[in-house]
Design an enzyme around this catalytic site. Structure first.
Site, PDB file in Angstrom:
ATOM      1  N   LYS A 130       0.924  -1.187  -0.008  1.00  8.95           N
ATOM      2  CA  LYS A 130      -0.122   0.031   0.309  1.00  8.95           C
ATOM      3  C   LYS A 130       0.801   1.330  -0.081  1.00  8.95           C
ATOM      4  CE  LYS A 130      -4.391   0.943   0.427  1.00  8.95           C
ATOM      5  NZ  LYS A 130      -5.658   0.334  -0.193  1.00  8.95           N
ATOM      6  N   ASP A 170      -7.004   4.198  -4.531  1.00 10.55           N
ATOM      7  CA  ASP A 170      -7.674   4.046  -3.397  1.00 10.55           C
ATOM      8  C   ASP A 170      -8.057   5.466  -3.076  1.00 10.55           C
ATOM      9  OD1 ASP A 170      -7.846   2.159  -0.526  1.00 10.55           O
ATOM     10  OD2 ASP A 170      -7.066   4.145   0.128  1.00 10.55           O
TER      11      ASP A 170
HETATM   12  P1  NDP Z   1     -12.760   7.752  -2.658  1.00 13.77           P
HETATM   13  O1  NDP Z   1     -11.762   8.743  -2.584  1.00 13.77           O
HETATM   14  O2  NDP Z   1     -13.386   7.625  -4.041  1.00 13.77           O
HETATM   15  O3  NDP Z   1     -13.988   8.353  -1.610  1.00 13.77           O
HETATM   16  C1  NDP Z   1     -13.791   8.251  -0.388  1.00 13.77           C
HETATM   17  C2  NDP Z   1     -14.849   8.547   0.349  1.00 13.77           C
HETATM   18  O4  NDP Z   1     -14.765   8.776   1.748  1.00 13.77           O
HETATM   19  C3  NDP Z   1     -15.282  10.055  -0.204  1.00 13.77           C
HETATM   20  O5  NDP Z   1     -16.805  10.250  -0.016  1.00 13.77           O
HETATM   21  C4  NDP Z   1     -14.630  10.801   1.264  1.00 13.77           C
HETATM   22  O6  NDP Z   1     -15.251  12.377   1.239  1.00 13.77           O
HETATM   23  C5  NDP Z   1     -14.881  10.018   2.148  1.00 13.77           C
HETATM   24  N1  NDP Z   1     -13.823  10.263   3.369  1.00 13.77           N
HETATM   25  C6  NDP Z   1     -12.561  10.371   3.122  1.00 13.77           C
HETATM   26  N2  NDP Z   1     -11.810  10.657   4.320  1.00 13.77           N
HETATM   27  C7  NDP Z   1     -12.740  10.747   5.138  1.00 13.77           C
HETATM   28  C8  NDP Z   1     -12.954  11.072   6.516  1.00 13.77           C
HETATM   29  N3  NDP Z   1     -11.658  11.209   7.217  1.00 13.77           N
HETATM   30  N4  NDP Z   1     -13.994  11.377   7.018  1.00 13.77           N
HETATM   31  C9  NDP Z   1     -15.222  11.068   6.367  1.00 13.77           C
HETATM   32  N5  NDP Z   1     -15.215  10.678   5.266  1.00 13.77           N
HETATM   33  C10 NDP Z   1     -13.984  10.557   4.338  1.00 13.77           C
HETATM   34  O7  NDP Z   1     -12.146   6.417  -2.064  1.00 13.77           O
HETATM   35  P2  NDP Z   1     -12.910   4.834  -2.261  1.00 13.77           P
HETATM   36  O8  NDP Z   1     -14.101   4.855  -2.349  1.00 13.77           O
HETATM   37  O9  NDP Z   1     -12.150   4.178  -3.212  1.00 13.77           O
HETATM   38  O10 NDP Z   1     -12.373   4.179  -0.874  1.00 13.77           O
HETATM   39  C11 NDP Z   1     -13.194   4.182   0.166  1.00 13.77           C
HETATM   40  C12 NDP Z   1     -12.574   3.110   1.208  1.00 13.77           C
HETATM   41  O11 NDP Z   1     -12.926   1.960   0.540  1.00 13.77           O
HETATM   42  C13 NDP Z   1     -11.390   3.628   1.731  1.00 13.77           C
HETATM   43  O12 NDP Z   1     -11.236   2.970   3.150  1.00 13.77           O
HETATM   44  C14 NDP Z   1     -10.388   2.632   0.873  1.00 13.77           C
HETATM   45  O13 NDP Z   1      -9.173   2.057   1.513  1.00 13.77           O
HETATM   46  C15 NDP Z   1     -11.423   1.305   0.826  1.00 13.77           C
HETATM   47  N6  NDP Z   1     -11.159   0.612  -0.533  1.00 13.77           N
HETATM   48  C16 NDP Z   1     -11.296   0.855  -1.552  1.00 13.77           C
HETATM   49  C17 NDP Z   1     -11.090  -0.124  -2.760  1.00 13.77           C
HETATM   50  C18 NDP Z   1     -11.309   0.532  -4.158  1.00 13.77           C
HETATM   51  O14 NDP Z   1     -11.472  -0.227  -5.022  1.00 13.77           O
HETATM   52  N7  NDP Z   1     -11.410   1.885  -4.490  1.00 13.77           N
HETATM   53  C19 NDP Z   1     -10.875  -1.225  -2.513  1.00 13.77           C
HETATM   54  C20 NDP Z   1     -10.853  -1.693  -1.106  1.00 13.77           C
HETATM   55  C21 NDP Z   1     -10.990  -1.015  -0.013  1.00 13.77           C
HETATM   56  P3  NDP Z   1     -14.411  13.563   0.849  1.00 13.77           P
HETATM   57  O15 NDP Z   1     -14.564  13.431  -0.661  1.00 13.77           O
HETATM   58  O16 NDP Z   1     -15.080  14.624   1.504  1.00 13.77           O
HETATM   59  O17 NDP Z   1     -12.837  13.323   1.058  1.00 13.77           O
END
Ligand code: NDP
Length: 449
Positions: A130, A170
């Site tokens: 990662k 991510d």
């Molecule tokens: P994105 O960047 O597409 O979306 C992240 C979302 O989470 C946004 O809505 C963001 O809001 C919100 N967010 C981020 N940080 C915070 C915080 N501190 N408090 C509240 N909301 C927050 O990321 P992903 O959807 O790709 O990833 C989301 C989760 O899924 C992560 O934990 C990631 O590690 C996990 N994941 C993702 C995978 C993938 O294929 N993409 C695979 C496996 C796990 P804002 O826009 O305001 O920052």
């Protein structure tokens, strides 16, 4: 006198915390795994003597580097880049890149550690890694993002490769960022290889990769419900996040006639009692992926509630799908969900539930799918993207979706096999043990290294 499991765990964690001070996310992730693995290996001297768990809590290597780039005003900006290559025991390092202002070595160590177990669970030959940077996308122009990505990859390129380490997206790293990163890698090494996954379809990406994590988390939820002879139809789901994982979790819930009433971002959550439909979901995708706007604009457009600075777990629901970030569901939130009748939780984000929250769900017999199992669909289709790149072929959407479905079901069944204890299934224990065995056996085969 033989030690009790509690004593073994306390001793193990004491050493870990001393060796890795100020890394609470890493401690939390290791604690959850060690809590399952130490009792499992108690009567298995081959793992204990070889100190497999101790070795697995030390990443193969950590790379930290400077990333300099020029902003639109001509100022020089400096960020920090990271890549934790945790374990390549069962395949090349594999895991996403996160761009977010609040990152640290400890955060990437936790994510890479989790990734090793998750990738093992998929059954595909992928190790765990990662990385990312403390670069924040907020307020950055496209050109600034491009220049940052090019500079970041200029250093990262020497540490990765299609058979060495294959990063993906991510938080903060979506199709746009992966494209800039891939373009720069290709330019530097003068080779068109599958060094990143999550690529666009025009240059080696795989169908269903975008959808895979969110879809997978819902497939896992369906499999848990099937064990209890229940389904999604007509039931209410609370989802957090509004990024990649949340969007496609919502989409798959809608395909199955569940009613999704929440979404969030770091500014707060929306509660939409009407529920998402195709039009509202398309609005969310456009808002987040194209306009890069804030979630309150959804509430303004559809005339529903926006709760600034809060998380959606106060909303009554049958299912909770935390799909935003780590530790976004506290013990208090778990209590609220349980008292509101929530029957199942499927973690789309990585480690979104605090340890005390998981304990409460278990005590209340809430079906609980931990992230390393429930969100493994994304990396699974990344693995399929690697296979397609190596074969120079592209599979059809249906085939990929069926493969994803099958992989999620197999993960569910492995977790069940190792987590079944009488009437309930401890999916946390099941995922940890099933993920551990494959990696541990490979490590035993290699000898001491
Ligand atoms: P994105 O960047 O597409 O979306 C992240 C979302 O989470 C946004 O809505 C963001 O809001 C919100 N967010 C981020 N940080 C915070 C915080 N501190 N408090 C509240 N909301 C927050 O990321 P992903 O959807 O790709 O990833 C989301 C989760 O899924 C992560 O934990 C990631 O590690 C996990 N994941 C993702 C995978 C993938 O294929 N993409 C695979 C496996 C796990 P804002 O826009 O305001 O920052």
């Amino acid at each position: 006198m033989p030690h009790s499991n509690d004593q073994r765990l306390a001793d193990f964690m004491q050493g870990l915390v001393l060796r890795n001070p100020d890394e609470p996310y890493f401690h939390q992730a290791v604690y959850e795994v060690a809590n399952s693995i130490l009792p499992f290996i108690a009567d298995k001297p081959k793992y204990r003597k070889a100190r497999i768990l101790e070795r697995l809590t030390e990443p193969d290597r950590i790379i930290v580097f400077r990333v300099c780039w020029e902003d639109d005003q001509g100022n020089i900006q400096t960020n920090r880049g990271f890549r934790v290559q945790h374990s390549n025991a069962i395949g090349p390092y594999k895991g996403g890149l996160r761009f977010h202002h609040d990152v640290s070595i400890g955060l990437f160590k936790f994510l890479a550690f989790e990734q090793t177990f998750k990738n093992s669970l998929t059954g595909l030959p992928m190790g765990g890694g990662k990385g990312g940077s403390n670069f924040s996308l907020q307020g950055k122009s496209d050109r600034e993002v491009m220049r940052f990505c090019q500079s970041f990859m200029t250093e990262l390129a020497r540490h990765i490769g299609p058979d060495t380490d294959v990063p993906a997206g991510d938080i903060g790293v979506g199709a746009r960022e992966v494209s800039y990163l891939f373009g720069q890698y290709k330019r530097l090494v003068n080779q068109f290889t599958g060094v990143l996954t999550g690529k666009s379809l025009e240059f080696g990406g795989s169908l269903v990769r975008t959808e895979a994590t969110g879809y997978g988390a819902v497939y896992f939820l369906q499999d848990m419900l099937t064990v209890k002879k229940q389904g999604l139809d007509g039931r209410i789901a609370a989802v957090s996040g509004s990024g990649n994982v949340a969007q496609y979790a919502i989409e798959k819930l809608l395909h199955n006639n569940a009613k999704v009433v929440t979404a969030s971002d770091s500014s707060g959550f929306i509660y939409d009692p009407h529920g998402f439909d195709t039009e509202r979901l398309e609005f969310l995708k456009e808002l987040k992926n194209v306009k890069r706007g804030r979630i309150n604009e959804y509430a303004e457009t559809f005339g529903c509630e926006f709760h600034p600075g809060q998380r959606p777990w106060q909303v009554p629901c049958d299912f909770a799908l935390p799909c935003a970030t780590q530790n976004e569901l506290s013990a208090e939130d778990a209590k609220t969900l349980i008292s509101n009748g929530c029957i199942a939780v499927s973690e789309g984000a990585n480690m979104p539930t605090e340890l005390a929250g998981i304990d409460l769900f278990h005590e209340a017999n809430v079906m609980f799918a931990p992230s390393k199992a429930a969100n493994a669909g994304g990396v699974a289709v990344s693995g399929l993207e690697m296979s397609q790149n190596s074969m120079r072929q592209s599979w059809e959407r249906d085939e990929l979706d069926q493969r994803l479905r099958k992989i999620m079901q197999k993960i569910h069944d492995k977790c069940r096999e190792h987590g079944e204890n009488g009437v309930t299934i401890d999916y946390v224990k099941g995922a940890n043990i099933a993920g551990f065995i494959k990696v541990a056996d490979a490590m035993l085969a290699y000898g001491v290294m």
